[in-house]
Design an enzyme around this catalytic site. Structure first.
Site, PDB file in Angstrom:
ATOM      1  N   LYS A 138     -16.906  14.404 -11.260  1.00 49.54           N
ATOM      2  CA  LYS A 138     -16.695  13.077 -10.679  1.00 49.54           C
ATOM      3  C   LYS A 138     -17.555  12.875  -9.430  1.00 49.54           C
ATOM      4  O   LYS A 138     -18.224  11.840  -9.284  1.00 49.54           O
ATOM      5  CB  LYS A 138     -15.218  12.898 -10.319  1.00 49.54           C
ATOM      6  CG  LYS A 138     -14.916  11.680  -9.448  1.00 49.54           C
ATOM      7  CD  LYS A 138     -13.456  11.661  -9.053  1.00 49.54           C
ATOM      8  CE  LYS A 138     -13.144  10.495  -8.129  1.00 49.54           C
ATOM      9  NZ  LYS A 138     -13.648  10.713  -6.756  1.00 49.54           N
ATOM     10  N   ARG A 150     -14.329   3.683  -3.545  1.00 49.44           N
ATOM     11  CA  ARG A 150     -14.984   4.459  -2.496  1.00 49.44           C
ATOM     12  C   ARG A 150     -16.449   4.732  -2.837  1.00 49.44           C
ATOM     13  O   ARG A 150     -17.322   4.713  -1.975  1.00 49.44           O
ATOM     14  CB  ARG A 150     -14.238   5.783  -2.310  1.00 49.44           C
ATOM     15  CG  ARG A 150     -14.845   6.706  -1.245  1.00 49.44           C
ATOM     16  CD  ARG A 150     -14.572   6.220   0.140  1.00 49.44           C
ATOM     17  NE  ARG A 150     -15.225   7.045   1.161  1.00 49.44           N
ATOM     18  CZ  ARG A 150     -15.177   6.805   2.452  1.00 49.44           C
ATOM     19  NH1 ARG A 150     -14.503   5.763   2.896  1.00 49.44           N
ATOM     20  NH2 ARG A 150     -15.788   7.581   3.311  1.00 49.44           N
ATOM     21  N   ASP A 168      -8.985   7.011  -1.731  1.00 50.55           N
ATOM     22  CA  ASP A 168      -7.736   7.685  -1.393  1.00 50.55           C
ATOM     23  C   ASP A 168      -7.333   7.438   0.062  1.00 50.55           C
ATOM     24  O   ASP A 168      -8.180   7.336   0.940  1.00 50.55           O
ATOM     25  CB  ASP A 168      -7.886   9.195  -1.585  1.00 50.55           C
ATOM     26  CG  ASP A 168      -7.934   9.588  -3.052  1.00 50.55           C
ATOM     27  OD1 ASP A 168      -7.291   8.903  -3.849  1.00 50.55           O
ATOM     28  OD2 ASP A 168      -8.612  10.574  -3.378  1.00 50.55           O
TER      29      ASP A 168
END
EC number: 2.5.1.7
Length: 434
Positions: free
Chosen positions: A22, A97, A121
């Site tokens: 990721k 993000r 997050d």
């Protein structure tokens, strides 16, 4: 909002293949903006954060073709700069993000970019200063509108510069590198991040025609070029997922083989789990975790309590501390977990305490875990996933616990782990998506 219903206490068995990384994907995908030629990328994980970034690139005018389940071809030969002024772009940028990674390539190739403060997050402060300071040293001019909207532009090409980064930020380094590859002259970046994912980005850019020296070190020297061409790139397996599967095997007393791990790129991850007493066997590029009834935490040579902390590469990645903390709850012995980088990442331990774990939260950065050595098993509860990494740590805890657990807000887990319920069910886990 989806939930997982988990019936724990079952040993798992089988083989599992880690997804593409990721954290690498968010950098590599934005690098396609640096050229008007086709770029083919494989081993792309099918997860929410990555899919949202692909959608953002498509809406910006990048031509995208899906060649297989994990392989895409990108061509940024008709980027629509006007899209950056739309409410749709602002909403997409705020929700992701990874959107911050378009700054370097857009400024480098098109001379301007704008972006709302990106989401992600809620794990504590994550300032973007390193990104903007570096791009400003290359000649970008930053304008801040309000408290959360950034515009950056340049007149003509960016120019090379010497810079000493105030922190070895991975995404900050990546943005600056992508800005420097098309800049005029030589850029020297000292205290650069050197994570495998950053190395992957640099190697991809070199294949596209960039001139980068020092890859793998914290001193990068970049000689700017006029243009970059197309390339093909395959992403590494996700080291965080590999570590999560090691922890899962230990917590559930399971025999699991993790396939195609690129072990040489894992750094301290295997040795850190060995410090917790977990046996690992390297079989070629696979990691075999045998079933263990007990595992014992090491101590230092003088007998003092082990401390496991995160650090910039080649130190331990902070993304695995949540999993390591959970795994320690059923080990024999005591360990101090020190989360240096983010002050809100340990707050999920209250759920583990409710499950029966013995943990002392010393402060926002440190927790002492007293292992139960499987004498007192965790018990199932209803809980909520606060972020990607804590979410999968709670899932591991639920799979090891006695009885039924419900994990709410599993969209957080889906952001970083593809089809995690289906893949673990194939190993014998009892998970149902509600």
């Amino acid at each position: 909002m989806a939930s997982f219903e988990v019936i724990g206490g079952k040993a798992l068995k089988g083989e599992i293949v880690p997804q593409g990384a990721k954290n690498e994907a968010l950098q590599i995908l934005c690098a396609v903006l640096l050229t008007d030629e086709p770029v083919t990328i494989s081993n792309i994980p099918d997860i929410r954060d990555v899919n949202k970034l692909i959608e953002l690139l498509r809406d910006m005018g990048v031509k995208i073709g899906k060649l297989s389940s994990d392989t895409y071809r990108f061509q940024a030969d008709a980027v629509n700069l006007d899209y950056l002024d739309t409410p749709e772009f602002v909403a997409q940028g705020r929700a992701l993000r990874g959107s911050v990674m378009i700054l370097g390539p857009m400024l480098s190739r098109f001379g301007k970019c704008q972006l709302p403060k990106p989401g992600g997050d809620k794990i504590g402060r994550r300032p973007l200063d390193t990104h903007f300071v570096g791009l400003e040293k290359l000649g970008g001019k930053l304008t801040l509108e309000g408290k959360d909207f950034y515009r950056i532009s340049t007149e003509g090409r960016l120019h090379g510069a010497y810079m000493l980064l105030d922190e070895a930020s991975v995404t900050g380094t990546a943005n600056i590198v992508m800005g420097a590859v098309l800049a005029e002259g030589i850029t020297t970046i000292y205290n650069a991040a050197c994570e495998p994912y950053l190395q992957q980005l640099c190697k991809m850019l070199v294949r596209m025609g960039a001139k980068i020296n020092g890859i793998g070190s914290n001193l990068l020297t970049i000689e700017g070029v006029e243009r970059l061409g197309g390339t093909e790139h395959r992403m590494l397996p996700d080291m965080i997922e590999i570590g999560s599967f090691i922890g899962l095997a230990a917590m559930t007393g399971s025999e699991i083989t993790i396939k195609d791990c690129q072990i040489q790129e894992l750094g301290l991850i295997p040795d850190t789990f060995r410090k917790l007493g977990i046996q690992l066997e390297f079989r070629g590029d696979d990691i075999h975790v045998p079933a263990q009834e007990h595992y014992e935490i090491s101590t230092y040579l003088d007998g003092s309590i082990l401390t496991i902390s995160d650090h910039t590469w080649p130190g331990l990645t902070p993304d695995l501390l949540s999993v390591i903390l959970v795994v320690a709850t059923q080990a024999k012995g005591t360990v101090l977990i020190h989360q240096k980088m983010f002050e809100s990442r340990l707050f999920f331990v209250d759920k583990l305490i409710d499950m029966g774990a013995q943990i002392i939260l010393c402060d926002p950065h440190r927790a002492t875990v007293i292992g139960l050595d499987q004498r007192n098993r965790l018990h199932g509860i209803t809980m909520t996933s606060p972020d990607i990494r804590a979410g999968v740590a709670l899932l591991i805890a639920a799979l090891s616990a006695e009885g039924r657990s419900v994990i709410e807000n599993v969209e957080q887990i889906d952001r970083g782990y593809q089809y995690i319920d289906k893949r673990l069910t194939a190993l014998g886990a009892q998970i149902r998506r509600l």
